[in-house]
Design a protein around this motif. Structure first.
Motif, PDB file in Angstrom:
ATOM      1  N   ALA A   1       0.826  -1.205   0.000  1.00  0.00           N
ATOM      2  CA  ALA A   1       0.000   0.000   0.000  1.00  0.00           C
ATOM      3  C   ALA A   1       0.863   1.259   0.000  1.00  0.00           C
ATOM      4  N   LEU A   2       2.019   1.204   0.669  1.00  0.00           N
ATOM      5  CA  LEU A   2       2.878   2.374   0.758  1.00  0.00           C
ATOM      6  C   LEU A   2       3.672   2.621  -0.517  1.00  0.00           C
ATOM      7  N   GLN A   3       4.042   1.560  -1.229  1.00  0.00           N
ATOM      8  CA  GLN A   3       4.835   1.726  -2.448  1.00  0.00           C
ATOM      9  C   GLN A   3       4.080   2.508  -3.521  1.00  0.00           C
ATOM     10  N   ALA A   4       2.799   2.353  -3.564  1.00  0.00           N
ATOM     11  CA  ALA A   4       2.005   3.032  -4.590  1.00  0.00           C
ATOM     12  C   ALA A   4       1.671   4.472  -4.214  1.00  0.00           C
ATOM     13  N   ARG A   5       2.044   4.898  -3.001  1.00  0.00           N
ATOM     14  CA  ARG A   5       1.661   6.233  -2.529  1.00  0.00           C
ATOM     15  C   ARG A   5       2.845   6.989  -1.954  1.00  0.00           C
ATOM     16  N   PRO A   6       2.885   8.296  -2.137  1.00  0.00           N
ATOM     17  CA  PRO A   6       3.959   9.101  -1.550  1.00  0.00           C
ATOM     18  C   PRO A   6       3.666   9.420  -0.079  1.00  0.00           C
ATOM     19  N   VAL A   7       4.088   8.537   0.799  1.00  0.00           N
ATOM     20  CA  VAL A   7       3.875   8.704   2.237  1.00  0.00           C
ATOM     21  C   VAL A   7       5.245   8.699   2.915  1.00  0.00           C
ATOM     22  N   LEU A   8       5.531   9.717   3.699  1.00  0.00           N
ATOM     23  CA  LEU A   8       6.770   9.748   4.465  1.00  0.00           C
ATOM     24  C   LEU A   8       6.607   8.798   5.643  1.00  0.00           C
ATOM     25  N   VAL A   9       7.447   7.769   5.702  1.00  0.00           N
ATOM     26  CA  VAL A   9       7.357   6.754   6.762  1.00  0.00           C
ATOM     27  C   VAL A   9       8.463   7.003   7.782  1.00  0.00           C
ATOM     28  N   VAL A  10       8.057   7.223   9.026  1.00  0.00           N
ATOM     29  CA  VAL A  10       8.986   7.499  10.122  1.00  0.00           C
ATOM     30  C   VAL A  10       8.831   6.393  11.160  1.00  0.00           C
ATOM     31  N   THR A  11       9.961   5.862  11.634  1.00  0.00           N
ATOM     32  CA  THR A  11       9.933   4.780  12.629  1.00  0.00           C
ATOM     33  C   THR A  11      10.809   5.148  13.825  1.00  0.00           C
ATOM     34  N   GLU A  12      10.801   4.273  14.809  1.00  0.00           N
ATOM     35  CA  GLU A  12      11.660   4.446  15.980  1.00  0.00           C
ATOM     36  C   GLU A  12      12.246   3.105  16.427  1.00  0.00           C
ATOM     37  N   GLU A  13      12.585   2.282  15.468  1.00  0.00           N
ATOM     38  CA  GLU A  13      13.168   0.965  15.723  1.00  0.00           C
ATOM     39  C   GLU A  13      14.651   0.981  15.366  1.00  0.00           C
ATOM     40  N   PRO A  14      15.464   0.195  16.044  1.00  0.00           N
ATOM     41  CA  PRO A  14      16.883   0.133  15.650  1.00  0.00           C
ATOM     42  C   PRO A  14      17.072  -0.232  14.174  1.00  0.00           C
ATOM     43  N   ALA A  15      16.217  -1.085  13.637  1.00  0.00           N
ATOM     44  CA  ALA A  15      16.316  -1.481  12.223  1.00  0.00           C
ATOM     45  C   ALA A  15      15.186  -0.866  11.409  1.00  0.00           C
ATOM     46  N   GLY A  16      14.721   0.304  11.808  1.00  0.00           N
ATOM     47  CA  GLY A  16      13.576   0.946  11.155  1.00  0.00           C
ATOM     48  C   GLY A  16      13.756   1.193   9.680  1.00  0.00           C
ATOM     49  N   LEU A  17      14.950   1.596   9.259  1.00  0.00           N
ATOM     50  CA  LEU A  17      15.176   1.859   7.843  1.00  0.00           C
ATOM     51  C   LEU A  17      15.156   0.568   7.037  1.00  0.00           C
ATOM     52  N   ALA A  18      15.700  -0.493   7.595  1.00  0.00           N
ATOM     53  CA  ALA A  18      15.704  -1.790   6.906  1.00  0.00           C
ATOM     54  C   ALA A  18      14.292  -2.350   6.760  1.00  0.00           C
ATOM     55  N   LEU A  19      13.394  -1.943   7.638  1.00  0.00           N
ATOM     56  CA  LEU A  19      12.012  -2.412   7.590  1.00  0.00           C
ATOM     57  C   LEU A  19      11.141  -1.576   6.654  1.00  0.00           C
ATOM     58  N   GLY A  20      11.703  -0.537   6.064  1.00  0.00           N
ATOM     59  CA  GLY A  20      10.937   0.278   5.125  1.00  0.00           C
ATOM     60  C   GLY A  20      10.743   1.718   5.539  1.00  0.00           C
ATOM     61  N   GLY A  21      11.313   2.103   6.674  1.00  0.00           N
ATOM     62  CA  GLY A  21      11.214   3.492   7.100  1.00  0.00           C
ATOM     63  C   GLY A  21      12.075   4.400   6.247  1.00  0.00           C
ATOM     64  N   MET A  22      11.677   5.656   6.162  1.00  0.00           N
ATOM     65  CA  MET A  22      12.454   6.666   5.430  1.00  0.00           C
ATOM     66  C   MET A  22      13.270   7.506   6.398  1.00  0.00           C
ATOM     67  N   ILE A  23      12.664   7.770   7.547  1.00  0.00           N
ATOM     68  CA  ILE A  23      13.339   8.467   8.644  1.00  0.00           C
ATOM     69  C   ILE A  23      13.161   7.589   9.871  1.00  0.00           C
ATOM     70  N   ASN A  24      14.232   7.449  10.642  1.00  0.00           N
ATOM     71  CA  ASN A  24      14.182   6.613  11.836  1.00  0.00           C
ATOM     72  C   ASN A  24      14.788   7.379  13.011  1.00  0.00           C
ATOM     73  N   PHE A  25      14.055   7.445  14.129  1.00  0.00           N
ATOM     74  CA  PHE A  25      14.572   8.094  15.329  1.00  0.00           C
ATOM     75  C   PHE A  25      15.633   7.217  15.977  1.00  0.00           C
ATOM     76  N   LEU A  26      16.686   7.866  16.480  1.00  0.00           N
ATOM     77  CA  LEU A  26      17.787   7.193  17.151  1.00  0.00           C
ATOM     78  C   LEU A  26      18.026   7.835  18.512  1.00  0.00           C
ATOM     79  N   PRO A  27      18.317   7.025  19.535  1.00  0.00           N
ATOM     80  CA  PRO A  27      18.766   7.624  20.789  1.00  0.00           C
ATOM     81  C   PRO A  27      20.284   7.856  20.694  1.00  0.00           C
ATOM     82  N   VAL A  28      20.725   9.087  20.936  1.00  0.00           N
ATOM     83  CA  VAL A  28      22.149   9.415  20.907  1.00  0.00           C
ATOM     84  C   VAL A  28      22.461  10.249  22.145  1.00  0.00           C
ATOM     85  N   ASP A  29      23.244   9.699  23.058  1.00  0.00           N
ATOM     86  CA  ASP A  29      23.616  10.404  24.286  1.00  0.00           C
ATOM     87  C   ASP A  29      22.407  11.016  24.995  1.00  0.00           C
ATOM     88  N   ARG A  30      21.395  10.230  25.205  1.00  0.00           N
ATOM     89  CA  ARG A  30      20.163  10.641  25.887  1.00  0.00           C
ATOM     90  C   ARG A  30      19.408  11.747  25.148  1.00  0.00           C
TER      91      ARG A  30
END
Length: 191
Positions: free
Chosen positions: A128-157
Motif C-alpha cells: 500500500a505504501l509503495q504506490a503512494r507518496p507517504v513519508l514513513v517514520v519509525t523508531e526501531e533500531p532497524a527501522g530503515l531496513a524495515l521500510g522506514g524513510m526516517i528513523n529516530f535514534l537515541p544518541v547520548d540521551r
C-alpha cells in the motif's frame, strides 16, 4: 564583636567556595534533573518534518484538505502531536493527526509514524505504501531496513534521526537539504 563577625563571614565564604567547587567539579549537581520528554520531542520532530518534505504534484490529496499524520502504535506521541498541530499550518495546509490500528486505511495519510514494537506492521503495509507518496517514520533500531524513510535514534540521551534517501526516492518524495544537514546519518544516494 569584629572577631565573631569575621569568623562568621569566613565560614560562610568557605561554605560558598566549597559549594562552587562542587558545582564546577560536577556541573549537573547545580541543575535539577530535567526529564527528557521523548514523546514531546518526537512529536515536535514529526510536525517539523512536514515542512521539509516535497510531495509529488497532486499529493498529498486536495490542497484544501488537511495534511494528515497517521500514528500507528504510539498513543503518547499521537496525544502530544495533536496538541502541537492544533491551529497550525504547514505549506498553507491545516494539519490533522489520526491514530491508526493495523489494517486501517492509509488513503489520506501524508506522514506515517510507526511506533516502537509496531515496525513489524510495515511489512504488510509495503504494498500500500509503495504506490503512494507517504513519508514513513519509525523508531526501531532497524527501522530503515524495515521500510522506514526516517528513523529516530537515541544518541547520548537525546533524540536524533537517520534518513534513507533510497527509500525516500522510491516513495516519490524529496527531502530538503536543510533537513538532511541536521540528520545524524544519511544512508544511500537517493537523489
Amino acid at each position: 564583636m569584629k572577631t565573631w563577625l569575621s569568623s562568621l563571614l569566613l565560614k560562610r565564604g568557605l561554605v560558598l567556595a566549597l559549594l562552587l567547587l562542587g558545582v564546577l567539579i560536577n556541573p549537573c549537581a547545580a541543575q535539577p534533573d530535567w526529564p527528557n520528554d521523548e514523546f514531546q520531542i518526537k512529536a515536535a520532530f514529526l510536525y517539523k518534518f512536514a515542512g521539509y518534505v516535497e510531495w509529488p504534484e497532486g499529493s498529498p490529496g486536495p490542497v484544501d484538505a488537511p495534511l494528515t499524520i497517521g500514528v500507528l502504535g504510539a498513543d503518547p506521541i499521537a496525544e502530544e502531536l495533536m496538541q502541537i498541530v492544533q491551529g497550525r499550518k504547514i505549506q498553507s495546509r491545516g494539519l490533522a493527526v489520526r491514530r491508526l490500528k493495523a489494517g486501517d486505511s492509509l488513503d489520506d495519510v501524508a506522514i506515517l509514524f510507526v511506533g516502537k514494537g509496531d515496525a513489524t506492521q510495515l511489512k504488510p503495509l509495503r504494498g500500500a505504501l509503495q504506490a503512494r507518496p507517504v513519508l514513513v517514520v519509525t523508531e526501531e533500531p532497524a527501522g530503515l531496513a524495515l521500510g522506514g524513510m526516517i528513523n529516530f535514534l537515541p544518541v547520548d540521551r537525546n533524540v536524533r534521526f537517520e534518513v534513507s534517501l533510497d527509500s525516500v526516492k522510491k516513495g516519490g518524495l524529496r527531502l530538503s537539504s536543510r533537513l538532511l544537514a541536521v540528520a545524524q546519518k544519511v544512508h544511500g544516494e537517493g537523489r
